[in-house]
Design an enzyme around this catalytic site. Structure first.
Site, PDB file in Angstrom:
ATOM      1  N   LYS A  33      75.086  68.221  63.576  1.00 34.40           N
ATOM      2  CA  LYS A  33      75.077  69.359  64.282  1.00 34.40           C
ATOM      3  C   LYS A  33      76.061  69.416  65.397  1.00 34.40           C
ATOM      4  O   LYS A  33      76.691  70.668  65.865  1.00 34.40           O
ATOM      5  CB  LYS A  33      73.719  69.453  65.072  1.00 34.40           C
ATOM      6  CG  LYS A  33      73.200  70.644  66.028  1.00 34.40           C
ATOM      7  CD  LYS A  33      71.991  70.643  66.219  1.00 34.40           C
ATOM      8  CE  LYS A  33      71.405  69.734  66.891  1.00 34.40           C
ATOM      9  NZ  LYS A  33      71.715  69.620  68.583  1.00 34.40           N
ATOM     10  N   SER A  34      76.412  68.363  66.159  1.00 31.76           N
ATOM     11  CA  SER A  34      77.339  68.104  67.309  1.00 31.76           C
ATOM     12  C   SER A  34      78.814  68.595  66.634  1.00 31.76           C
ATOM     13  O   SER A  34      79.391  69.213  67.302  1.00 31.76           O
ATOM     14  CB  SER A  34      77.364  66.900  67.976  1.00 31.76           C
ATOM     15  OG  SER A  34      76.350  66.640  68.705  1.00 31.76           O
ATOM     16  N   ARG A  68      81.431  72.005  67.589  1.00 29.44           N
ATOM     17  CA  ARG A  68      82.525  71.730  67.767  1.00 29.44           C
ATOM     18  C   ARG A  68      83.661  72.701  66.938  1.00 29.44           C
ATOM     19  O   ARG A  68      84.576  73.256  67.358  1.00 29.44           O
ATOM     20  CB  ARG A  68      82.750  70.649  68.174  1.00 29.44           C
ATOM     21  CG  ARG A  68      82.318  70.032  69.489  1.00 29.44           C
ATOM     22  CD  ARG A  68      81.805  68.700  69.320  1.00 29.44           C
ATOM     23  NE  ARG A  68      81.167  68.012  70.806  1.00 29.44           N
ATOM     24  CZ  ARG A  68      79.873  68.038  70.965  1.00 29.44           C
ATOM     25  NH1 ARG A  68      79.276  68.699  70.177  1.00 29.44           N
ATOM     26  NH2 ARG A  68      79.506  67.645  72.257  1.00 29.44           N
ATOM     27  N   GLN A 112      77.567  67.351  76.529  1.00 30.67           N
ATOM     28  CA  GLN A 112      77.875  68.605  76.563  1.00 30.67           C
ATOM     29  C   GLN A 112      78.735  69.112  77.812  1.00 30.67           C
ATOM     30  O   GLN A 112      79.795  69.792  77.865  1.00 30.67           O
ATOM     31  CB  GLN A 112      76.586  69.372  76.498  1.00 30.67           C
ATOM     32  CG  GLN A 112      75.942  69.351  75.240  1.00 30.67           C
ATOM     33  CD  GLN A 112      74.659  70.089  75.315  1.00 30.67           C
ATOM     34  OE1 GLN A 112      74.302  70.879  76.404  1.00 30.67           O
ATOM     35  NE2 GLN A 112      73.735  69.821  74.270  1.00 30.67           N
ATOM     36  N   ASP A 132      69.184  61.526  71.197  1.00 27.49           N
ATOM     37  CA  ASP A 132      68.265  62.615  70.537  1.00 27.49           C
ATOM     38  C   ASP A 132      67.181  61.745  69.883  1.00 27.49           C
ATOM     39  O   ASP A 132      66.027  62.368  69.248  1.00 27.49           O
ATOM     40  CB  ASP A 132      69.121  63.379  69.536  1.00 27.49           C
ATOM     41  CG  ASP A 132      69.982  64.279  70.446  1.00 27.49           C
ATOM     42  OD1 ASP A 132      69.710  64.932  71.395  1.00 27.49           O
ATOM     43  OD2 ASP A 132      71.001  64.656  69.816  1.00 27.49           O
ATOM     44  N   LYS A 178      65.722  68.537  78.550  1.00 29.01           N
ATOM     45  CA  LYS A 178      66.065  68.861  77.060  1.00 29.01           C
ATOM     46  C   LYS A 178      65.087  70.109  76.868  1.00 29.01           C
ATOM     47  O   LYS A 178      64.646  70.845  77.895  1.00 29.01           O
ATOM     48  CB  LYS A 178      65.673  67.845  76.177  1.00 29.01           C
ATOM     49  CG  LYS A 178      66.576  66.558  76.425  1.00 29.01           C
ATOM     50  CD  LYS A 178      68.026  67.136  75.687  1.00 29.01           C
ATOM     51  CE  LYS A 178      69.106  65.879  75.792  1.00 29.01           C
ATOM     52  NZ  LYS A 178      70.347  66.223  75.274  1.00 29.01           N
ATOM     53  N   ARG A 211      61.100  65.472  77.736  1.00 31.46           N
ATOM     54  CA  ARG A 211      61.081  64.712  76.456  1.00 31.46           C
ATOM     55  C   ARG A 211      60.300  63.395  76.559  1.00 31.46           C
ATOM     56  O   ARG A 211      59.762  62.736  75.951  1.00 31.46           O
ATOM     57  CB  ARG A 211      62.161  64.523  75.438  1.00 31.46           C
ATOM     58  CG  ARG A 211      62.400  65.721  74.638  1.00 31.46           C
ATOM     59  CD  ARG A 211      63.448  65.363  73.651  1.00 31.46           C
ATOM     60  NE  ARG A 211      63.649  66.580  72.909  1.00 31.46           N
ATOM     61  CZ  ARG A 211      65.029  66.956  72.487  1.00 31.46           C
ATOM     62  NH1 ARG A 211      65.973  66.057  72.638  1.00 31.46           N
ATOM     63  NH2 ARG A 211      65.108  68.168  71.847  1.00 31.46           N
ATOM     64  N   ARG A 227      62.617  67.608  68.015  1.00 32.78           N
ATOM     65  CA  ARG A 227      62.820  66.288  68.012  1.00 32.78           C
ATOM     66  C   ARG A 227      61.425  65.451  67.919  1.00 32.78           C
ATOM     67  O   ARG A 227      61.257  64.521  67.511  1.00 32.78           O
ATOM     68  CB  ARG A 227      63.582  65.641  69.320  1.00 32.78           C
ATOM     69  CG  ARG A 227      65.076  66.049  69.272  1.00 32.78           C
ATOM     70  CD  ARG A 227      65.914  65.828  68.079  1.00 32.78           C
ATOM     71  NE  ARG A 227      67.320  66.225  68.167  1.00 32.78           N
ATOM     72  CZ  ARG A 227      68.329  65.868  67.101  1.00 32.78           C
ATOM     73  NH1 ARG A 227      67.748  65.177  66.194  1.00 32.78           N
ATOM     74  NH2 ARG A 227      69.608  66.406  67.246  1.00 32.78           N
TER      75      ARG A 227
END
Length: 491
Positions: A37-38, A42, A197, A348, A375, A379, A444
């Site tokens: 996903k990251s 990008r 980020q 994560d 988050k 979390r 998550r």
């Protein structure tokens, strides 16, 4: 199932997940997971960098909700997205304006610049702000009601120090913001947090502007942005606590390949370990970037049978290989995460590590995790509440979690075994059972709960558990492939 995410969170709705725990059919020996996903975020935003090709193809893209949240914003900026299987093509097109989400404190929005909303994706919003500030493209960047509660000063302050003009339109430090001006000052900036980020947004801003900059950061976290930009030709120098960009050009290639997501690979690995009984599981083409493999590495150090094979490096500079694990937790000790770099390498997967730790003897400690309070949910709190719903003993600390494993008992139960499928030693009682547990509309949390539930005989219902589509649309199919009985309840 309706759930409220806290006193300052709006209610959100997703279907429930139901898991029939215990052994089912024979698991597959090999499963695949979606692209990272990251890296996909990008790669998408690379289409906004100066000199990007008119047509950019991204193969093995992650197409979860967090990535798709960028599509409407890109269309508003004149970039169309075409999805064919797991191939994502970005191409120039006429801008398609987004509707403005009402805000109670804003009666008049800035005129003459596009309004861009990234739903609940913090990565999409933060990285987009950085690229826009560097490229000098004015816009309003906003999010849904949940994202409007998450901090943005981590990126706004350093980007403004580099010359951007980013202003809060509502509550200070939160979305929405207006992006104006352009990064133009060459200087050193200090980042307040170790968040990837934050570092990525500021670095993308400097590279988009072609302005030399030095970024000081408190801890090393995932470095996909640095690897991607270096592969594009940007000259970066990295050292302890710093990354320096020399202001030189880079060139975005027309094709970017995305490796498999290690955070998503963690769920079938954990399910296989919890299942027990031996047997090998292989997950090929997984990104093995050391800033992302903390979950596997921590469990390996504790004695879990996890190995990396078929190692290679992609054109984008990412190490890739096959994750191989043998089912069972026999001899696996309690885990400890007590340094920031290890925490960021599994940030994560903290909810997942916590539920695995609930099946390990002794006391596990996951520290340096204060960032998790910002988050989609807090979390630390939601992990503890989810695990407690199963009967686990998880305690919230100021910066982490303490997980107490199975209690010692006087002797083995009748028959000489515990009856657990995880390979726990006799004389230990896990105290966990299948129940209805909250998913908190946090992907998550929901996926961690479903993974633990696969090892607990009986029916577990995860309320709102179908929010897993945020990052892992194929989650239920992958768990079924490793032997779980899981399905989504249609509302």
């Amino acid at each position: 199932m309706l759930e409220v995410k806290g006193p300052d969170r709006p209610a959100t709705i997703s279907p429930d997940l139901v898991v029939e725990g215990g052994r089912t059919g024979a698991p597959a020996s090999t499963v695949e997971v979606p692209g990272d996903k990251s890296v996909t975020h990008r790669a998408l935003l690379a289409a906004l960098l100066p000199g990007a090709p008119h047509r950019l193809t991204i193969r093995n893209a992650n197409l979860g909700g967090a990535v798709r949240a960028l599509f409407p914003a890109l269309r508003a900026l004149g970039l169309d997205t075409l999805v064919e299987g797991d191939v994502l093509t970005v191409r120039r097109a006429a801008p398609a304006p987004q509707p403005v989400r009402p805000h109670p404190a804003i009666t008049r929005w800035p005129e003459g610049i596009p309004y861009l909303e990234t739903a609940g994706s913090s990565a999409a919003a933060r990285l987009l702000i950085g690229v826009l500030a560097g490229a000098g493209r004015g816009a309003v960047v906003d999010g849904d009601e949940v994202l409007r509660h998450r901090p943005m000063d981590w990126i706004v302050t350093p980007l403004n120090e580099l010359g951007a003009d980013i202003r809060y339109l509502g509550r200070s430090g939160r979305l929405p913001v207006s992006v104006g001006g352009r990064v133009h000052r060459s200087r050193r900036v200090e980042l307040a947090v170790g968040s990837a980020q934050a570092r990525s947004a500021v670095l993308l801003g400097a590279v988009a502007a072609g302005v030399p900059a030095e970024l000081r950061h408190p801890v090393r976290s995932r470095d996909h942005t640095e690897r991607m930009l270096a592969a594009f030709g940007a000259r970066l120098t990295e050292g302890p606590g710093r990354v320096v960009y020399d202001g030189g050009p880079c060139s975005v290639p027309p094709l970017i390949d995305v490796p498999g997501d290690p955070s998503l690979a963690a769920y079938p690995v954990a399910a296989h370990l919890l299942r027990g009984g031996g047997g090998e599981l292989r997950i090929p083409d997984v990104c093995l970037n050391p800033t992302r493999t903390g979950f596997f590495d921590v469990l390996r150090r504790a004695g879990a049978a996890i190995d990396y094979q078929d190692l290679r490096t992609t054109a984008g500079g990412e190490p890739v290989g096959t994750v191989v694990t043998t089912a069972g937790l026999d001899g696996v000790r309690a885990v400890t995460v007590d340094d920031p770099e290890t925490l960021h390498a599994l940030i994560d997967e903290v909810p997942l590590l916590a539920v695995v730790a609930a099946r390990l003897p002794g006391t596990s400690r996951i520290g340096c995790a204060g960032e998790l309070r910002f988050k989609e949910t807090d979390r630390l709190v939601t992990t503890a509440r989810m695990a407690a719903a199963f009967g686990a003993r998880v305690h919230v600390e100021p910066d982490g979690l303490t997980v107490n494993g199975p209690r010692a008992v006087d002797g083995p139960p009748p028959g000489g075994t515990t009856g657990l499928s995880t390979g726990l030693s006799t004389g230990l009682s896990a105290g966990l059972s299948a129940r209805t547990v909250p998913g908190f509309e946090d992907h998550r949390i929901a996926m961690a709960a479903a993974t633990l539930a696969t090892a607990l005989p009986g029916r577990t219902t995860i309320t709102g558990g179908a929010c897993h589509t945020t990052s892992f649309p194929g989650f239920t199919a992958v768990l079924r492939a490793v032997g779980a009985a899981i399905h989504e309840v249609t509302l």
